[in-house]
Design a protein around this motif. Structure first.
Motif, short mmCIF file in Angstrom:
data_model
loop_
_atom_site.label_atom_id
_atom_site.label_comp_id
_atom_site.label_asym_id
_atom_site.label_seq_id
_atom_site.Cartn_x
_atom_site.Cartn_y
_atom_site.Cartn_z
N CYS A 15 0.46 -1.26 0.36
CA CYS A 15 -0.08 -0.28 0.01
C CYS A 15 0.93 1.40 -0.15
O CYS A 15 0.22 2.12 -0.53
N TRP A 16 1.25 1.37 0.39
CA TRP A 16 2.82 2.34 0.62
C TRP A 16 3.90 2.49 -0.48
O TRP A 16 3.56 3.43 -0.82
N ALA A 17 3.87 1.05 -0.92
CA ALA A 17 5.02 1.51 -1.82
C ALA A 17 4.35 2.12 -3.36
O ALA A 17 4.30 3.14 -4.06
N VAL A 18 2.55 2.09 -3.82
CA VAL A 18 2.15 1.91 -4.37
C VAL A 18 1.82 3.91 -4.34
O VAL A 18 1.80 4.36 -5.46
N LEU A 19 1.18 4.40 -2.62
CA LEU A 19 0.72 5.28 -2.34
C LEU A 19 2.37 5.90 -3.18
O LEU A 19 1.98 7.52 -3.57
N ALA A 20 3.77 5.92 -2.37
CA ALA A 20 4.73 6.76 -3.09
C ALA A 20 5.02 6.66 -4.75
O ALA A 20 4.93 8.15 -5.05
N ALA A 21 4.41 5.72 -5.92
CA ALA A 21 4.86 6.00 -6.87
C ALA A 21 3.91 6.88 -7.53
O ALA A 21 3.71 7.43 -8.47
N ALA A 22 2.60 6.87 -6.69
CA ALA A 22 1.63 7.33 -6.96
C ALA A 22 1.52 9.12 -6.52
O ALA A 22 1.41 9.97 -7.95
N ALA A 23 2.18 9.14 -6.34
CA ALA A 23 2.62 10.13 -5.42
C ALA A 23 3.39 10.57 -6.30
O ALA A 23 3.55 12.50 -7.06
N GLU A 24 4.54 10.47 -6.98
CA GLU A 24 6.03 10.60 -8.11
C GLU A 24 5.57 10.29 -9.33
O GLU A 24 6.03 10.83 -10.49
N ASN A 25 4.30 10.45 -9.74
CA ASN A 25 3.64 10.22 -11.40
C ASN A 25 4.57 8.76 -12.02
O ASN A 25 4.41 9.25 -13.11
N ARG A 26 4.15 8.05 -11.24
CA ARG A 26 4.75 6.64 -11.92
C ARG A 26 4.19 5.65 -12.13
O ARG A 26 4.11 4.35 -11.44
N PRO A 27 2.85 5.82 -12.88
CA PRO A 27 2.05 4.89 -13.55
C PRO A 27 2.62 3.10 -13.16
O PRO A 27 1.99 2.08 -13.84
N ASP A 28 3.51 3.57 -14.30
CA ASP A 28 3.51 2.60 -14.36
C ASP A 28 4.79 1.25 -13.31
O ASP A 28 4.83 -0.39 -13.17
N ASP A 29 5.58 1.55 -12.95
CA ASP A 29 5.64 0.95 -10.72
C ASP A 29 3.72 0.85 -10.40
O ASP A 29 4.48 -0.53 -9.77
N VAL A 30 3.23 1.41 -10.14
CA VAL A 30 2.53 1.43 -9.88
C VAL A 30 1.64 0.29 -10.23
O VAL A 30 0.85 -0.76 -10.15
N GLU A 31 1.56 0.01 -11.69
CA GLU A 31 1.08 -0.99 -12.49
C GLU A 31 1.75 -2.80 -11.88
O GLU A 31 1.43 -3.44 -11.56
N GLU A 32 3.13 -2.42 -11.70
CA GLU A 32 3.81 -3.41 -11.45
C GLU A 32 3.67 -4.25 -10.23
O GLU A 32 4.12 -5.22 -9.80
N LEU A 33 3.42 -2.69 -9.49
CA LEU A 33 3.08 -3.53 -7.65
C LEU A 33 1.62 -4.61 -7.89
O LEU A 33 1.39 -4.55 -6.47
N LEU A 34 0.95 -3.50 -8.51
CA LEU A 34 -0.49 -3.87 -8.79
C LEU A 34 -0.91 -5.43 -9.17
O LEU A 34 -1.36 -6.87 -8.66
N VAL A 35 -0.40 -5.71 -10.68
CA VAL A 35 -0.42 -7.15 -11.55
C VAL A 35 0.04 -8.11 -10.41
O VAL A 35 -0.11 -8.87 -11.48
N THR A 36 0.70 -8.04 -10.40
CA THR A 36 1.43 -9.74 -9.30
C THR A 36 0.75 -10.18 -8.60
O THR A 36 0.57 -10.89 -8.18
#
Length: 92
Positions: A15-36
């Protein structure tokens, strides 16, 4: 997607990692954190992020938590209804 579910601590970290990636506008990282994630873990992470966000929004209201959360839910529902009305418009 994997079949191995994460521990509660790992889900919180996700959850924290997704929030950090979203705050930095990194949708590819968000996808990687969720898709698995397997479905139950994905639901847990999405609910965790939503709960954190609602809590942050509610904390700004200066009300008791239950009242503030109810107020946030009302604001979000109004926003959804307004967005729907805009999409449907008078010509639809």
């Amino acid at each position: 997607m994997t079949e191995e579910q994460l521990s509660p601590e790992e889900l919180t970290d996700r959850c924290w990692a997704v929030l950090a990636a979203a705050a930095e506008n990194r949708p590819d990282d968000v996808e990687e954190l969720l898709v698995t994630l397997p479905w139950p873990d994905l639901v847990t992470v999405v609910c965790g992020i939503g709960s954190f966000t609602v809590g942050a929004m509610a904390g700004r209201a200066g009300l008791d938590e239950a009242t503030a959360r109810a107020d946030v839910a009302d604001v979000v529902r109004r926003e959804l209804l307004e967005r729907l009305a805009e999409r449907e418009g008078p010509n639809r």
